[in-house]
Scaffold this motif. Structure first.
Motif, PDB file in Angstrom:
ATOM      1  N   LEU A  89      -1.017   2.737  -4.615  1.00  0.00           N
ATOM      2  CA  LEU A  89      -0.403   1.793  -3.670  1.00  0.00           C
ATOM      3  C   LEU A  89      -0.045   0.498  -4.399  1.00  0.00           C
ATOM      4  CD1 LEU A  89       0.390   0.982  -0.786  1.00  0.00           C
ATOM      5  CD2 LEU A  89      -1.982   0.267  -0.415  1.00  0.00           C
ATOM      6  N   ARG A  90      -0.941   0.064  -5.266  1.00  0.00           N
ATOM      7  CA  ARG A  90      -0.695  -1.189  -5.992  1.00  0.00           C
ATOM      8  C   ARG A  90       0.572  -1.084  -6.844  1.00  0.00           C
ATOM      9  NH1 ARG A  90      -2.375  -3.648 -10.905  1.00  0.00           N
ATOM     10  NH2 ARG A  90      -2.790  -5.890 -10.664  1.00  0.00           N
ATOM     11  N   ASP A  91       0.713   0.015  -7.568  1.00  0.00           N
ATOM     12  CA  ASP A  91       1.910   0.181  -8.399  1.00  0.00           C
ATOM     13  C   ASP A  91       3.162   0.271  -7.538  1.00  0.00           C
ATOM     14  OD1 ASP A  91       0.659  -0.005 -10.834  1.00  0.00           O
ATOM     15  OD2 ASP A  91       0.338   2.151 -11.058  1.00  0.00           O
ATOM     16  N   THR A  92       3.076   0.993  -6.420  1.00  0.00           N
ATOM     17  CA  THR A  92       4.256   1.134  -5.552  1.00  0.00           C
ATOM     18  C   THR A  92       4.700  -0.230  -5.033  1.00  0.00           C
ATOM     19  OG1 THR A  92       3.589   3.356  -4.877  1.00  0.00           O
ATOM     20  CG2 THR A  92       5.152   2.232  -3.446  1.00  0.00           C
ATOM     21  N   VAL A  93       3.773  -1.008  -4.487  1.00  0.00           N
ATOM     22  CA  VAL A  93       4.209  -2.283  -3.881  1.00  0.00           C
ATOM     23  C   VAL A  93       4.616  -3.295  -4.952  1.00  0.00           C
ATOM     24  CG1 VAL A  93       2.918  -1.998  -1.727  1.00  0.00           C
ATOM     25  CG2 VAL A  93       1.864  -3.223  -3.607  1.00  0.00           C
ATOM     26  N   ARG A  94       3.972  -3.263  -6.094  1.00  0.00           N
ATOM     27  CA  ARG A  94       4.374  -4.202  -7.153  1.00  0.00           C
ATOM     28  C   ARG A  94       5.748  -3.832  -7.713  1.00  0.00           C
ATOM     29  NH1 ARG A  94       0.864  -7.600  -9.909  1.00  0.00           N
ATOM     30  NH2 ARG A  94       1.353  -6.682 -11.918  1.00  0.00           N
ATOM     31  N   THR A  95       6.041  -2.531  -7.745  1.00  0.00           N
ATOM     32  CA  THR A  95       7.365  -2.084  -8.185  1.00  0.00           C
ATOM     33  C   THR A  95       8.433  -2.596  -7.222  1.00  0.00           C
ATOM     34  OG1 THR A  95       6.423  -0.105  -9.163  1.00  0.00           O
ATOM     35  CG2 THR A  95       8.773  -0.004  -8.612  1.00  0.00           C
ATOM     36  N   ILE A  96       8.160  -2.418  -5.936  1.00  0.00           N
ATOM     37  CA  ILE A  96       9.135  -2.856  -4.926  1.00  0.00           C
ATOM     38  C   ILE A  96       9.297  -4.375  -4.974  1.00  0.00           C
ATOM     39  CG2 ILE A  96       9.489  -3.038  -2.423  1.00  0.00           C
ATOM     40  CD1 ILE A  96       8.064  -0.250  -2.302  1.00  0.00           C
ATOM     41  N   ALA A  97       8.168  -5.079  -5.078  1.00  0.00           N
ATOM     42  CA  ALA A  97       8.223  -6.542  -5.090  1.00  0.00           C
ATOM     43  C   ALA A  97       9.011  -7.048  -6.295  1.00  0.00           C
ATOM     44  CB  ALA A  97       6.807  -7.114  -5.086  1.00  0.00           C
ATOM     45  N   ALA A  98       8.934  -6.312  -7.414  1.00  0.00           N
ATOM     46  CA  ALA A  98       9.626  -6.752  -8.638  1.00  0.00           C
ATOM     47  C   ALA A  98      11.138  -6.743  -8.465  1.00  0.00           C
ATOM     48  CB  ALA A  98       9.221  -5.848  -9.812  1.00  0.00           C
ATOM     49  N   MET A  99      11.623  -6.057  -7.432  1.00  0.00           N
ATOM     50  CA  MET A  99      13.081  -6.039  -7.194  1.00  0.00           C
ATOM     51  C   MET A  99      13.532  -7.329  -6.521  1.00  0.00           C
ATOM     52  SD  MET A  99      13.576  -2.123  -5.968  1.00  0.00           S
ATOM     53  CE  MET A  99      12.620  -0.830  -6.773  1.00  0.00           C
ATOM     54  N   GLY A 100      12.594  -8.158  -6.123  1.00  0.00           N
ATOM     55  CA  GLY A 100      12.957  -9.451  -5.533  1.00  0.00           C
ATOM     56  C   GLY A 100      13.081  -9.411  -4.030  1.00  0.00           C
ATOM     57  N   VAL A 101      12.114  -8.805  -3.344  1.00  0.00           N
ATOM     58  CA  VAL A 101      12.209  -8.725  -1.886  1.00  0.00           C
ATOM     59  C   VAL A 101      11.550  -9.950  -1.245  1.00  0.00           C
ATOM     60  CG1 VAL A 101      12.099  -6.219  -2.051  1.00  0.00           C
ATOM     61  CG2 VAL A 101      10.053  -7.474  -1.424  1.00  0.00           C
ATOM     62  N   ASP A 102      11.991 -10.262  -0.032  1.00  0.00           N
ATOM     63  CA  ASP A 102      11.434 -11.420   0.679  1.00  0.00           C
ATOM     64  C   ASP A 102      10.310 -11.031   1.621  1.00  0.00           C
ATOM     65  OD1 ASP A 102      13.328 -13.583  -0.222  1.00  0.00           O
ATOM     66  OD2 ASP A 102      14.736 -12.068   0.493  1.00  0.00           O
ATOM     67  N   ALA A 103      10.409  -9.832   2.209  1.00  0.00           N
ATOM     68  CA  ALA A 103       9.340  -9.394   3.117  1.00  0.00           C
ATOM     69  C   ALA A 103       9.091  -7.906   2.952  1.00  0.00           C
ATOM     70  CB  ALA A 103       9.704  -9.694   4.570  1.00  0.00           C
ATOM     71  N   LEU A 104       7.838  -7.553   3.084  1.00  0.00           N
ATOM     72  CA  LEU A 104       7.400  -6.166   2.978  1.00  0.00           C
ATOM     73  C   LEU A 104       6.692  -5.836   4.292  1.00  0.00           C
ATOM     74  CD1 LEU A 104       7.393  -4.118   0.649  1.00  0.00           C
ATOM     75  CD2 LEU A 104       5.183  -5.018  -0.027  1.00  0.00           C
ATOM     76  N   VAL A 105       7.275  -4.906   5.027  1.00  0.00           N
ATOM     77  CA  VAL A 105       6.648  -4.461   6.286  1.00  0.00           C
ATOM     78  C   VAL A 105       5.935  -3.157   5.947  1.00  0.00           C
ATOM     79  CG1 VAL A 105       7.073  -3.719   8.660  1.00  0.00           C
ATOM     80  CG2 VAL A 105       8.519  -5.496   7.631  1.00  0.00           C
ATOM     81  N   ILE A 106       4.632  -3.147   6.101  1.00  0.00           N
ATOM     82  CA  ILE A 106       3.901  -1.973   5.612  1.00  0.00           C
ATOM     83  C   ILE A 106       3.059  -1.306   6.687  1.00  0.00           C
ATOM     84  CG2 ILE A 106       2.041  -3.438   4.665  1.00  0.00           C
ATOM     85  CD1 ILE A 106       1.863  -1.108   2.454  1.00  0.00           C
ATOM     86  N   ARG A 107       3.133   0.018   6.713  1.00  0.00           N
ATOM     87  CA  ARG A 107       2.220   0.833   7.527  1.00  0.00           C
ATOM     88  C   ARG A 107       1.507   1.782   6.579  1.00  0.00           C
ATOM     89  NH1 ARG A 107       3.408   4.012  13.057  1.00  0.00           N
ATOM     90  NH2 ARG A 107       3.178   1.852  13.747  1.00  0.00           N
ATOM     91  N   HIS A 108       0.186   1.826   6.707  1.00  0.00           N
ATOM     92  CA  HIS A 108      -0.606   2.659   5.806  1.00  0.00           C
ATOM     93  C   HIS A 108      -1.838   3.159   6.552  1.00  0.00           C
ATOM     94  CE1 HIS A 108      -2.970   3.831   2.259  1.00  0.00           C
ATOM     95  NE2 HIS A 108      -1.835   3.800   1.581  1.00  0.00           N
ATOM     96  N   GLY A 109      -2.320   4.319   6.162  1.00  0.00           N
ATOM     97  CA  GLY A 109      -3.458   4.922   6.861  1.00  0.00           C
ATOM     98  C   GLY A 109      -4.794   4.251   6.586  1.00  0.00           C
ATOM     99  N   ALA A 110      -4.848   3.387   5.570  1.00  0.00           N
ATOM    100  CA  ALA A 110      -6.138   2.773   5.225  1.00  0.00           C
ATOM    101  C   ALA A 110      -6.289   1.420   5.919  1.00  0.00           C
ATOM    102  CB  ALA A 110      -6.243   2.598   3.712  1.00  0.00           C
TER     103      ALA A 110
END
Ligand code: ASP
Length: 309
Positions: free
Chosen positions: A87-108
């Motif tokens: 999960l950490r690698d996935t969200v850091r990868t996405i964030a590195a593209m320069g996003v302003d907001a991350l809306v997340i749903r996860h089972g944990a």
């Protein structure tokens, strides 16, 4: 408002009122032929969903688009998470593209909080395990207020699989902040452990007896039996659950025609809610869906446009 919306704890009663006031304005956009405001032009919102969703995911996407943000949807199944990426690698990868907001749903439970520590973007919790679903609670409050006026002193009864319901946890916090009286009703096996201490501290009531509570309700919220989160048997049979805790035709008569009925969806028709109740004139189920877009527009607007706009 803070940088993230991870829990209803992140907003106080005044901030909730401000968000719901903005949502009222945003709701007007839905009634227009051209559904577009420029407020988030040039901003990028990623919806990252590791659990299934119909309403929440599409309404966050529509909300972003109507505010002119660029929106991208990623689901766990179609992403590198299915190849074993953390999960950490996935969200850091996405964030590195320069996003302003991350809306997340996860089972944990707690995952949204964790993600907020890994990225600079604003994080919105769109449901983390059995923990919280703050945008749902805000849209439920909005829907009820539109129908009933201020919720201060009004008695809202939450019924169902409370153990597994993040909607329940967020709603108790939101409704009590708005001054509503809340009663939580569930069979003993689906009442969250530790609820006695929590209810004392937060000031809500609990009951195992739906028929005793229903006649005193100003509004009722039925919550889904979440079979996908159940490892064992929590009740003997579907029939017994319905007899004890379903909003049946007979209970609908007890409620009377003016008491609003909510359900966050997806509904198990015939289990926690009879078709007669789901489709009754007093059912707000589709109003909740409609409000979902307006309230999520308000959330994105407050997080990303804030006081500059
Ligand atoms: N859609 C809501 C959630 O994701 C309620 C439910 O699934 O029962 O929590």
């Amino acid at each position: 408002m803070r940088r993230h919306l991870l829990s209803v704890d992140d907003v106080d009663a005044d901030e909730i009122a401000a968000l719901l006031a903005t949502a009222t304005e945003m709701h007007d956009v839905q009634r227009r032929q051209v559904k577009k405001l420029p407020a988030l032009r040039g901003r990028t919102v990623i919806n990252l969903f590791f659990e299934d969703s119909t309403r929440t995911r599409s309404s966050f996407e529509i909300a972003g688009k109507w505010l002119s943000a660029d929106t991208v949807n990623i689901t766990g199944k179609g992403s590198s998470a299915s190849k074993g990426e953390s999960l950490r690698d996935t969200v850091r990868t996405i964030a590195a593209m320069g996003v302003d907001a991350l809306v997340i749903r996860h089972g944990a439970s707690g995952s949204a909080q964790q993600v907020a520590q890994w990225v600079d973007a604003s994080v919105v919790n769109a449901g983390d395990g059995t923990h919280e679903h703050p945008s749902q609670a805000l849209l439920d409050a909005y829907t009820l207020q539109q129908r009933m006026g201020p919720l201060e002193g009004r008695h809202v009864v939450l019924v169902g699989d409370l153990t597994h319901s993040r909607v329940f946890r967020s709603n108790v916090k939101c409704l009590t902040k708005l001054g509503a009286e809340v009663t939580a009703v569930a069979p003993p096996t689906l009442m969250p452990s530790g609820v006695e201490a929590w209810s004392r501290e937060a000031g809500f009531a609990t009951s195992y007896d739906l028929d005793e509570v229903l006649p005193k309700a100003d509004a009722v919220m039925m919550l889904r039996v979440q079979r996908e989160r159940m490892a064992g048997g929590y009740f003997p049979s579907a029939r017994e659950y319905t007899v004890g805790y379903g909003l049946t035709r007979d209970r609908l008569d007890v409620l009377g025609p003016d008491v609003p009925i909510c359900h966050p969806g997806p509904m198990n028709r015939g289990l926690e809610i009879a078709a007669d109740a789901a489709d009754a004139a007093q059912s707000l189920v589709l109003d909740q869906v409609s409000a979902g877009v307006a309230v999520r527009m308000a959330i994105l607007y407050h997080l990303l446009a804030g006081e500059d706009s």
